[in-house]
Design a protein around this motif. Structure first.
Motif, short mmCIF file in Angstrom:
data_model
loop_
_atom_site.label_atom_id
_atom_site.label_comp_id
_atom_site.label_asym_id
_atom_site.label_seq_id
_atom_site.Cartn_x
_atom_site.Cartn_y
_atom_site.Cartn_z
N ILE A 90 0.82 -1.20 0.00
CA ILE A 90 0.00 0.00 0.00
C ILE A 90 0.86 1.26 0.00
O ILE A 90 1.83 1.36 0.76
CB ILE A 90 -0.94 0.01 1.22
N GLN A 97 -4.90 6.52 -2.23
CA GLN A 97 -4.28 5.27 -1.79
C GLN A 97 -4.17 4.31 -2.97
O GLN A 97 -5.16 4.03 -3.66
CB GLN A 97 -5.10 4.62 -0.68
N ILE A 99 -3.16 0.44 -4.03
CA ILE A 99 -2.99 -0.91 -3.49
C ILE A 99 -2.44 -1.79 -4.61
O ILE A 99 -3.16 -2.11 -5.58
CB ILE A 99 -4.31 -1.49 -2.95
#
Length: 340
Positions: A90, A97, A99
């Motif tokens: 992450i 964000q 991932i």
């Protein structure tokens, strides 16, 4: 060259628009908001993107992910099948964000059975695709035999439904190893004109080892993020525990330093894990060898190396990698065990 310049200008413009006209206006720095322990991280309007990273064994997927998140979380070595299970890595920047779903190298059912590989080699790429917003296919630009075609195991995995649903980008890795840079333009032309090839939203040329090109790729993914709540809180950088990362890092360094098939037969066991008052980490890891001669190979002093024997070299390399992963001092002790 013109293609690369135009692509760069488009992304630079997108970056400027993203910073100047974002609707997510905060009264204080958004990174501070992320780190406040009393905040409910799902209540803030944010963006995220889930990226499935696919590629042939030893294409450099894990090294690339580590560069993109700026931490050495995913185990990486010079040998194939270092990554054996899916891992979420992450990266958070401001309100976004990313991932990255690092997956084992793509193998066929025949290879799975022949080398007695875990079921994760078959299942984890499918699991990643099921939740991905975008797919990044990593090609080894150094491998002259496979660099101009998509791995057939990847093509078999990408059904028509997936191809039409999820955007894909092509990432040529290890470009620093090419003496003739014009080869890259030839590869791009081959991939674009080949009717049997996949349709890519964009093509990137990077060196995961040196970091060249990874900033541009990261910015592209940040700009592609979708407005929605974050899956992980801001201080989390992996879905793996620290203990798991330590074991996998030691295993990866053993794969780098030991010859042939030797490291695949070792058992890595974390015996002790502790954190000090200043967040430093102390760990003891046991390396269990199936034969005495393998244990001797690890503990025998190497005259040509200043560090000493191989196990000390592994400890030094693993400590350095773990410090970069956890961003805190790490003290690692390795114990070699062999049959009596």
């Amino acid at each position: 060259m013109l293609f690369m310049i135009e692509s760069y200008m488009i992304r630079a413009g997108s970056r400027y628009l993203r910073r100047c006209f974002s609707k997510n206006v905060a009264t204080k720095d958004s990174q501070e908001i992320i780190l406040q322990p009393h905040d409910n991280f799902t209540s803030v309007r944010r963006k995220s993107l889930k990226i499935a990273i696919l590629g042939a064994p030893n294409a450099g997927k894990s090294t690339l992910v580590n560069q993109l998140i700026k931490r050495s979380i995913c185990p990486a070595s010079s040998k194939v099948h270092t990554t054996q299970t899916k891992a979420d890595a992450i990266y958070c920047e401001n309100d976004t964000q990313l991932i990255f779903m690092d997956t084992p190298g793509m193998v066929s059912a025949k290879e799975l059975k022949r080398y007695k590989l875990a079921d994760t080699f078959r299942n984890d790429p499918k699991v990643s695709l099921a939740t991905a917003d975008i797919v990044g296919i990593v090609q080894d630009a150094q491998n002259m035999y496979t660099r101009d075609k998509i791995n057939p195991n990847i093509l078999a995995l990408l059904t028509e439904n997936i191809i039409n649903k999820i955007p894909m980008i092509l990432i040529f890795n290890k470009v620093d190893k090419l003496k003739k840079k014009e080869v890259l333009l030839q590869l791009v032309n081959i991939m674009i004109k080949n009717s049997k090839s996949l349709k890519f939203s964009d093509i990137f040329m990077v060196s995961a080892l040196t970091g060249d090109g990874t900033d541009d790729l990261r910015t592209y993914l940040l700009d592609s993020a979708k407005p929605r709540d974050w899956q992980y809180e801001g201080h989390i950088y992996s879905n793996y525990k620290c203990e798991d990362i330590i074991q996998q890092t030691v295993r990866a360094k053993l794969m780098d330093i030991l010859p042939n098939e030797v490291p695949y037969n070792l058992k890595i066991i974390l015996e002790h894990f502790d954190t000090g008052a200043d967040d430093n980490i102390m760990a003891v890891v046991t390396v269990s060898c199936p034969k005495k001669n393998i244990a001797r190979l690890l503990i025998r002093r190497n005259i040509n190396k200043l560090v000493g024997n191989r196990i000390k070299q592994v400890a030094v390399m693993a400590e350095q990698e773990l410090r970069h992963a956890f961003r805190t001092p790490v003290r690692l002790r390795l114990i070699v065990q062999s049959p009596t």
